[in-house]
Scaffold this active site. Sequence first.
Site, PDB file in Angstrom:
ATOM      1  N   ALA A  62       0.823  -1.204   0.000  1.00  0.00           N
ATOM      2  CA  ALA A  62       0.000   0.000   0.000  1.00  0.00           C
ATOM      3  C   ALA A  62       0.857   1.254   0.000  1.00  0.00           C
ATOM      4  CB  ALA A  62      -0.899   0.007   1.231  1.00  0.00           C
ATOM      5  N   LYS A  66      -1.659   4.889  -4.464  1.00  0.00           N
ATOM      6  CA  LYS A  66      -2.759   5.103  -3.496  1.00  0.00           C
ATOM      7  C   LYS A  66      -4.113   5.191  -4.178  1.00  0.00           C
ATOM      8  CE  LYS A  66       0.021   7.723  -0.160  1.00  0.00           C
ATOM      9  NZ  LYS A  66      -0.055   7.196   1.214  1.00  0.00           N
ATOM     10  N   ASN A 111       8.800   8.654   5.295  1.00  0.00           N
ATOM     11  CA  ASN A 111       7.672   9.403   4.729  1.00  0.00           C
ATOM     12  C   ASN A 111       6.713   9.836   5.811  1.00  0.00           C
ATOM     13  OD1 ASN A 111       4.687   8.270   4.354  1.00  0.00           O
ATOM     14  ND2 ASN A 111       6.059   6.511   4.568  1.00  0.00           N
ATOM     15  N   ARG A 112       6.141  11.002   5.586  1.00  0.00           N
ATOM     16  CA  ARG A 112       5.028  11.464   6.419  1.00  0.00           C
ATOM     17  C   ARG A 112       3.944  12.027   5.493  1.00  0.00           C
ATOM     18  NH1 ARG A 112       9.192  15.164   8.096  1.00  0.00           N
ATOM     19  NH2 ARG A 112       9.073  17.156   6.991  1.00  0.00           N
ATOM     20  N   MET A 113       3.585  11.197   4.493  1.00  0.00           N
ATOM     21  CA  MET A 113       2.625  11.636   3.483  1.00  0.00           C
ATOM     22  C   MET A 113       1.298  12.050   4.120  1.00  0.00           C
ATOM     23  SD  MET A 113       4.504  11.178   0.821  1.00  0.00           S
ATOM     24  CE  MET A 113       3.444  11.393  -0.587  1.00  0.00           C
ATOM     25  N   PHE A 115      -1.676  10.131   4.270  1.00  0.00           N
ATOM     26  CA  PHE A 115      -2.857   9.668   3.515  1.00  0.00           C
ATOM     27  C   PHE A 115      -3.354  10.717   2.516  1.00  0.00           C
ATOM     28  CE2 PHE A 115      -4.438   6.813   7.284  1.00  0.00           C
ATOM     29  CZ  PHE A 115      -3.431   5.917   7.029  1.00  0.00           C
ATOM     30  N   SER A 140      -6.698  -0.697   0.815  1.00  0.00           N
ATOM     31  CA  SER A 140      -6.341  -0.276   2.166  1.00  0.00           C
ATOM     32  C   SER A 140      -7.165   0.934   2.575  1.00  0.00           C
ATOM     33  CB  SER A 140      -4.845   0.067   2.218  1.00  0.00           C
ATOM     34  OG  SER A 140      -4.528   0.638   3.468  1.00  0.00           O
ATOM     35  N   SER A 176      -0.480   3.486  10.423  1.00  0.00           N
ATOM     36  CA  SER A 176       0.333   4.572   9.876  1.00  0.00           C
ATOM     37  C   SER A 176       0.713   5.530  10.998  1.00  0.00           C
ATOM     38  CB  SER A 176      -0.437   5.336   8.802  1.00  0.00           C
ATOM     39  OG  SER A 176       0.222   6.574   8.560  1.00  0.00           O
ATOM     40  N   ASN A 178       1.420   8.555  10.568  1.00  0.00           N
ATOM     41  CA  ASN A 178       1.275   9.929  10.074  1.00  0.00           C
ATOM     42  C   ASN A 178      -0.127  10.512  10.187  1.00  0.00           C
ATOM     43  OD1 ASN A 178       4.043   9.971   9.321  1.00  0.00           O
ATOM     44  ND2 ASN A 178       3.508   8.686   7.568  1.00  0.00           N
ATOM     45  N   THR A 179      -1.042   9.803  10.835  1.00  0.00           N
ATOM     46  CA  THR A 179      -2.359  10.361  11.140  1.00  0.00           C
ATOM     47  C   THR A 179      -2.507  10.329  12.655  1.00  0.00           C
ATOM     48  OG1 THR A 179      -3.337   9.630   9.059  1.00  0.00           O
ATOM     49  CG2 THR A 179      -4.866  10.034  10.868  1.00  0.00           C
ATOM     50  N   LYS A 207      -3.545  -4.331   9.288  1.00  0.00           N
ATOM     51  CA  LYS A 207      -2.122  -4.016   9.094  1.00  0.00           C
ATOM     52  C   LYS A 207      -1.563  -3.376  10.358  1.00  0.00           C
ATOM     53  CE  LYS A 207       1.183  -1.919   5.938  1.00  0.00           C
ATOM     54  NZ  LYS A 207       1.371  -1.365   4.603  1.00  0.00           N
ATOM     55  N   ASN A 236       3.813  -2.176   8.888  1.00  0.00           N
ATOM     56  CA  ASN A 236       3.886  -0.818   8.350  1.00  0.00           C
ATOM     57  C   ASN A 236       5.282  -0.240   8.632  1.00  0.00           C
ATOM     58  OD1 ASN A 236       3.000   1.775   7.391  1.00  0.00           O
ATOM     59  ND2 ASN A 236       0.920   1.209   7.995  1.00  0.00           N
ATOM     60  N   GLY A 258      12.183   0.143   4.414  1.00  0.00           N
ATOM     61  CA  GLY A 258      13.343  -0.327   3.662  1.00  0.00           C
ATOM     62  C   GLY A 258      14.279  -1.167   4.502  1.00  0.00           C
ATOM     63  N   GLY A 287      11.137  -4.128   4.364  1.00  0.00           N
ATOM     64  CA  GLY A 287      12.557  -4.355   4.104  1.00  0.00           C
ATOM     65  C   GLY A 287      12.865  -5.587   3.287  1.00  0.00           C
ATOM     66  N   THR A 309       9.654  -0.197  -0.620  1.00  0.00           N
ATOM     67  CA  THR A 309      10.959   0.456  -0.719  1.00  0.00           C
ATOM     68  C   THR A 309      11.965  -0.382  -1.518  1.00  0.00           C
ATOM     69  OG1 THR A 309      10.450   1.465   1.414  1.00  0.00           O
ATOM     70  CG2 THR A 309      12.712   1.669   0.638  1.00  0.00           C
TER      71      THR A 309
HETATM   72  C1  LIG Z   1       6.036   6.747   0.714  1.00  0.00           C
HETATM   73  C2  LIG Z   1       5.310   5.644   1.429  1.00  0.00           C
HETATM   74  C3  LIG Z   1       3.933   5.723   1.566  1.00  0.00           C
HETATM   75  C4  LIG Z   1       3.246   4.701   2.234  1.00  0.00           C
HETATM   76  N1  LIG Z   1       1.881   4.790   2.341  1.00  0.00           N
HETATM   77  C5  LIG Z   1       1.205   3.768   2.949  1.00  0.00           C
HETATM   78  C6  LIG Z   1      -0.202   3.802   3.014  1.00  0.00           C
HETATM   79  O1  LIG Z   1      -0.867   4.711   2.521  1.00  0.00           O
HETATM   80  N2  LIG Z   1      -0.824   2.768   3.650  1.00  0.00           N
HETATM   81  C7  LIG Z   1      -0.146   1.705   4.204  1.00  0.00           C
HETATM   82  O2  LIG Z   1      -0.757   0.794   4.751  1.00  0.00           O
HETATM   83  N3  LIG Z   1       1.202   1.661   4.122  1.00  0.00           N
HETATM   84  C8  LIG Z   1       1.877   2.648   3.526  1.00  0.00           C
HETATM   85  N4  LIG Z   1       3.235   2.587   3.436  1.00  0.00           N
HETATM   86  C9  LIG Z   1       3.936   1.447   4.079  1.00  0.00           C
HETATM   87  C10 LIG Z   1       4.253   0.317   3.110  1.00  0.00           C
HETATM   88  O3  LIG Z   1       3.085  -0.234   2.559  1.00  0.00           O
HETATM   89  C11 LIG Z   1       5.052  -0.789   3.837  1.00  0.00           C
HETATM   90  O4  LIG Z   1       4.233  -1.359   4.844  1.00  0.00           O
HETATM   91  C12 LIG Z   1       6.311  -0.269   4.498  1.00  0.00           C
HETATM   92  O5  LIG Z   1       6.924   0.724   3.713  1.00  0.00           O
HETATM   93  C13 LIG Z   1       7.325  -1.382   4.759  1.00  0.00           C
HETATM   94  O6  LIG Z   1       7.672  -2.032   3.543  1.00  0.00           O
HETATM   95  P1  LIG Z   1       8.990  -1.648   2.697  1.00  0.00           P
HETATM   96  O7  LIG Z   1      10.140  -1.662   3.646  1.00  0.00           O
HETATM   97  O8  LIG Z   1       9.049  -2.688   1.615  1.00  0.00           O
HETATM   98  O9  LIG Z   1       8.751  -0.304   2.143  1.00  0.00           O
HETATM   99  C14 LIG Z   1       3.944   3.595   2.777  1.00  0.00           C
HETATM  100  C15 LIG Z   1       5.340   3.531   2.617  1.00  0.00           C
HETATM  101  C16 LIG Z   1       6.025   4.526   1.949  1.00  0.00           C
HETATM  102  C17 LIG Z   1       7.525   4.420   1.799  1.00  0.00           C
END
Ligand SMILES: Cc1cc2nc3c(=O)[nH]c(=O)nc-3n(C[C@H](O)[C@H](O)[C@H](O)COP(=O)(O)O)c2cc1C
Length: 336
Positions: A62, A66, A111-113, A115, A140, A176, A178-179, A207, A236, A258, A287, A309
Amino acid sequence: MVYKQVVRRALFGMHGGDAERVHETTLNVMARLSPLAKFARNQNNPRTVFGVRFPNPVGLAAGLDKDGRALPAWGALGFGFVEVGTVTWHAQPGNPRPRLFRLTADEAVINRMGFNNGGAAALAARLAALGPLRVPLGVSIGKSKVTPVDEAVEDYRSSMRVLEPHADYFAVNVSSPNTPGLRGLQDRGALSALLAALETPVPVLVKIAPDLTDEAIGELLEVCAAHGVAGLIATNTTIGREGVADSPVAAEQGGLSGRPLTARALEVVTFAAKETAGTLPIIGVGGIHSPDDATRMLDAGASLVQLYTGFIYHGPGLVRAINRRLAGAGQATPRP
Ligand SMILES: Cc1cc2nc3c(=O)[nH]c(=O)nc-3n(C[C@H](O)[C@H](O)[C@H](O)COP(=O)(O)O)c2cc1C
């Protein structure tokens, strides 16, 4: 190799290194190229999990697409499923920019997007226009920022209602960072109330954050079992900064993903699989940057894996390499 030396170098250098603009441009290009996707073949490594048949177990996590803008492209790049979102009931802009930071030396992202998304109804309309996809679709769902935490249940329910006809599974995002207040929905009482209210024929997965204690994960798993949750997505991003303290952007607020997350995500999946004696399907994410990482997740008890990532740093070749490995080309080498 070509991805890292040529494509990644070009992408990371574009737009003066502004990671979010690079992301937008790449997604735009992929959306335009999507019609070509029908000519690509998906890698076949099928399995059925929580009643859904996946052509292969490597999914797009996710947050990358998005609003489902480039949906046909992901299957063509080799993914066996896609999770769109997180979407919220109300469309929202997310946090102010900059809000996406690369830690290249660490193969990590912060990230601190917050949503940023066009809202559940807009996604539903896009999915309706698109018709059936070649790979299963997870959706999601999160809480809108304007909705108070004590009204979160109705917010999630509204999103699910409009998206139900299009989703092969729902991911309830309560993790998340960030909310504000969102992660509190992982607590026993709040999660119980939320799950009790989500009546849908679509499988519901939860999640979770990697920052929970074993005790909190144990409690959460009990709540999931009590409410017939179809599966767990672990994990997450983390609010921790272990291993990246030297990075110039380590102090940025947000979730870290990552390479630095590999070990912790694997630990959470291992713990959850043991706690549930393998009865609860788990999507392992966090990761995964190599076929060995993916194999370890699956050996630890995950039924499916997801990348975000790792895909940014290694490209579609990683999806292919993992699928090749899973198709039988050898075992994971143990960590030194
Ligand atoms: C830029 C960014 C935006 C993300 N946005 C969401 C999101 O909207 N919803 C969610 O469940 N996870 C979100 N994630 C988390 C990823 O889905 C994943 O759970 C997390 O990055 C760990 O996996 P990775 O190490 O392969 O990136 C986001 C991650 C990144 C880097």
